[in-house]
Design an enzyme around this catalytic site. Structure first.
Site, PDB file in Angstrom:
ATOM      1  N   SER A 190       0.795  -4.354  -5.011  1.00  0.00           N
ATOM      2  CA  SER A 190       0.508  -3.174  -4.394  1.00  0.00           C
ATOM      3  C   SER A 190      -0.105  -3.401  -2.902  1.00  0.00           C
ATOM      4  O   SER A 190      -0.771  -2.391  -2.523  1.00  0.00           O
ATOM      5  CB  SER A 190      -0.613  -2.542  -5.173  1.00  0.00           C
ATOM      6  N   ARG A 191       0.399  -4.382  -2.072  1.00  0.00           N
ATOM      7  CA  ARG A 191      -0.053  -4.788  -0.918  1.00  0.00           C
ATOM      8  C   ARG A 191      -1.552  -4.901  -0.659  1.00  0.00           C
ATOM      9  O   ARG A 191      -1.922  -4.774   0.452  1.00  0.00           O
ATOM     10  CB  ARG A 191       0.455  -3.560   0.150  1.00  0.00           C
ATOM     11  N   LEU A 192      -2.310  -5.017  -1.804  1.00  0.00           N
ATOM     12  CA  LEU A 192      -3.539  -5.551  -1.697  1.00  0.00           C
ATOM     13  C   LEU A 192      -3.735  -7.149  -1.630  1.00  0.00           C
ATOM     14  O   LEU A 192      -4.405  -7.755  -2.360  1.00  0.00           O
ATOM     15  CB  LEU A 192      -4.392  -4.860  -2.835  1.00  0.00           C
TER      16      LEU A 192
END
Length: 213
Positions: A190-192
């Site tokens: 999730s692009r975290l």
């Protein structure tokens, strides 16, 4: 059938990274990740993007190969009279970027750059294949030439001149980058993504922190 660039996505989930996972010395941490990239047999694990700055303030980048991690610095070799060499002479600060997509990792390094001692450049130059040593004499790197035949002719001329022993050209040698900022990036879902930054402190030592992705 065409693919929209906006639709190209890759979710990352192989590993995690936190400041607690990292070594106190960022160069040692880099060596650990480099060793893991070598063990994983990723393509071109030592390839790094080198960014320099021209006299006009514009950045310039290219891929070079890392050839040593010693004395707290990262080393590579090139033609001192090339475009990057001239830019380094004028502004002795650079950035390096490594990307190992198979491990979902990136390392960004910024710092001061200086020439290696002549003895170190001599030693590495002597270890290169014969044709590469001749090539260092034949190529006036970054200079405009009329055609490939110019290189072929110059290589033949220097091959005749240096049949057995090829000395290191005075315009060719090594650089060492002394980092003052390093960032280790580990891809996450999730692009975290996980980002750990080291900043060299004036009093000595390093400040380590986590950055938002």
């Amino acid at each position: 059938m065409t693919t929209s660039l906006a639709d190209i996505r890759q979710d990352y989930a192989k590993q995690e990274l936190s400041p607690d996972d990292c070594l106190a010395d960022p160069v040692a941490q880099f060596q650990r990740w480099l060793d893991e990239a070598l063990q994983a047999k990723v393509p071109e694990p030592t390839a790094m993007h080198l960014a320099t700055v021209g006299a006009d303030g514009r950045p310039s980048g290219r891929i070079v190969l890392l050839k040593g991690v010693e004395a707290g610095g990262l080393q590579f070799f090139t033609n001192y009279q090339s475009r990057k060499g001239q830019q380094i002479d004028a502004t002795p600060f650079v950035s390096l970027t490594f990307f190992w997509p198979e491990l979902e990792r990136q390392v960004r390094i910024e710092g001061r750059i200086e020439k290696l001692p002549g003895e170190a450049s001599d030693q590495y130059f002597a270890s290169r294949p014969y044709a590469s040593r001749i090539g260092a004499w034949a190529s006036e790197q970054s200079q405009e030439i009329s055609g490939k035949s110019v290189l072929v002719t110059r290589a033949a001329e220097f091959g005749l001149k240096y049949v057995l022993h090829v000395p290191r050209p005075p315009h060719w040698g090594g650089y060492q980058v002394i980092p003052d900022r390093l960032e280790f990036w580990q891809g996450r879902p999730s692009r975290l993504h996980d980002r750990v930054q080291y900043l060299r402190q004036q009093a000595g030592g390093w400040q380590v922190s986590r950055l938002a992705p």
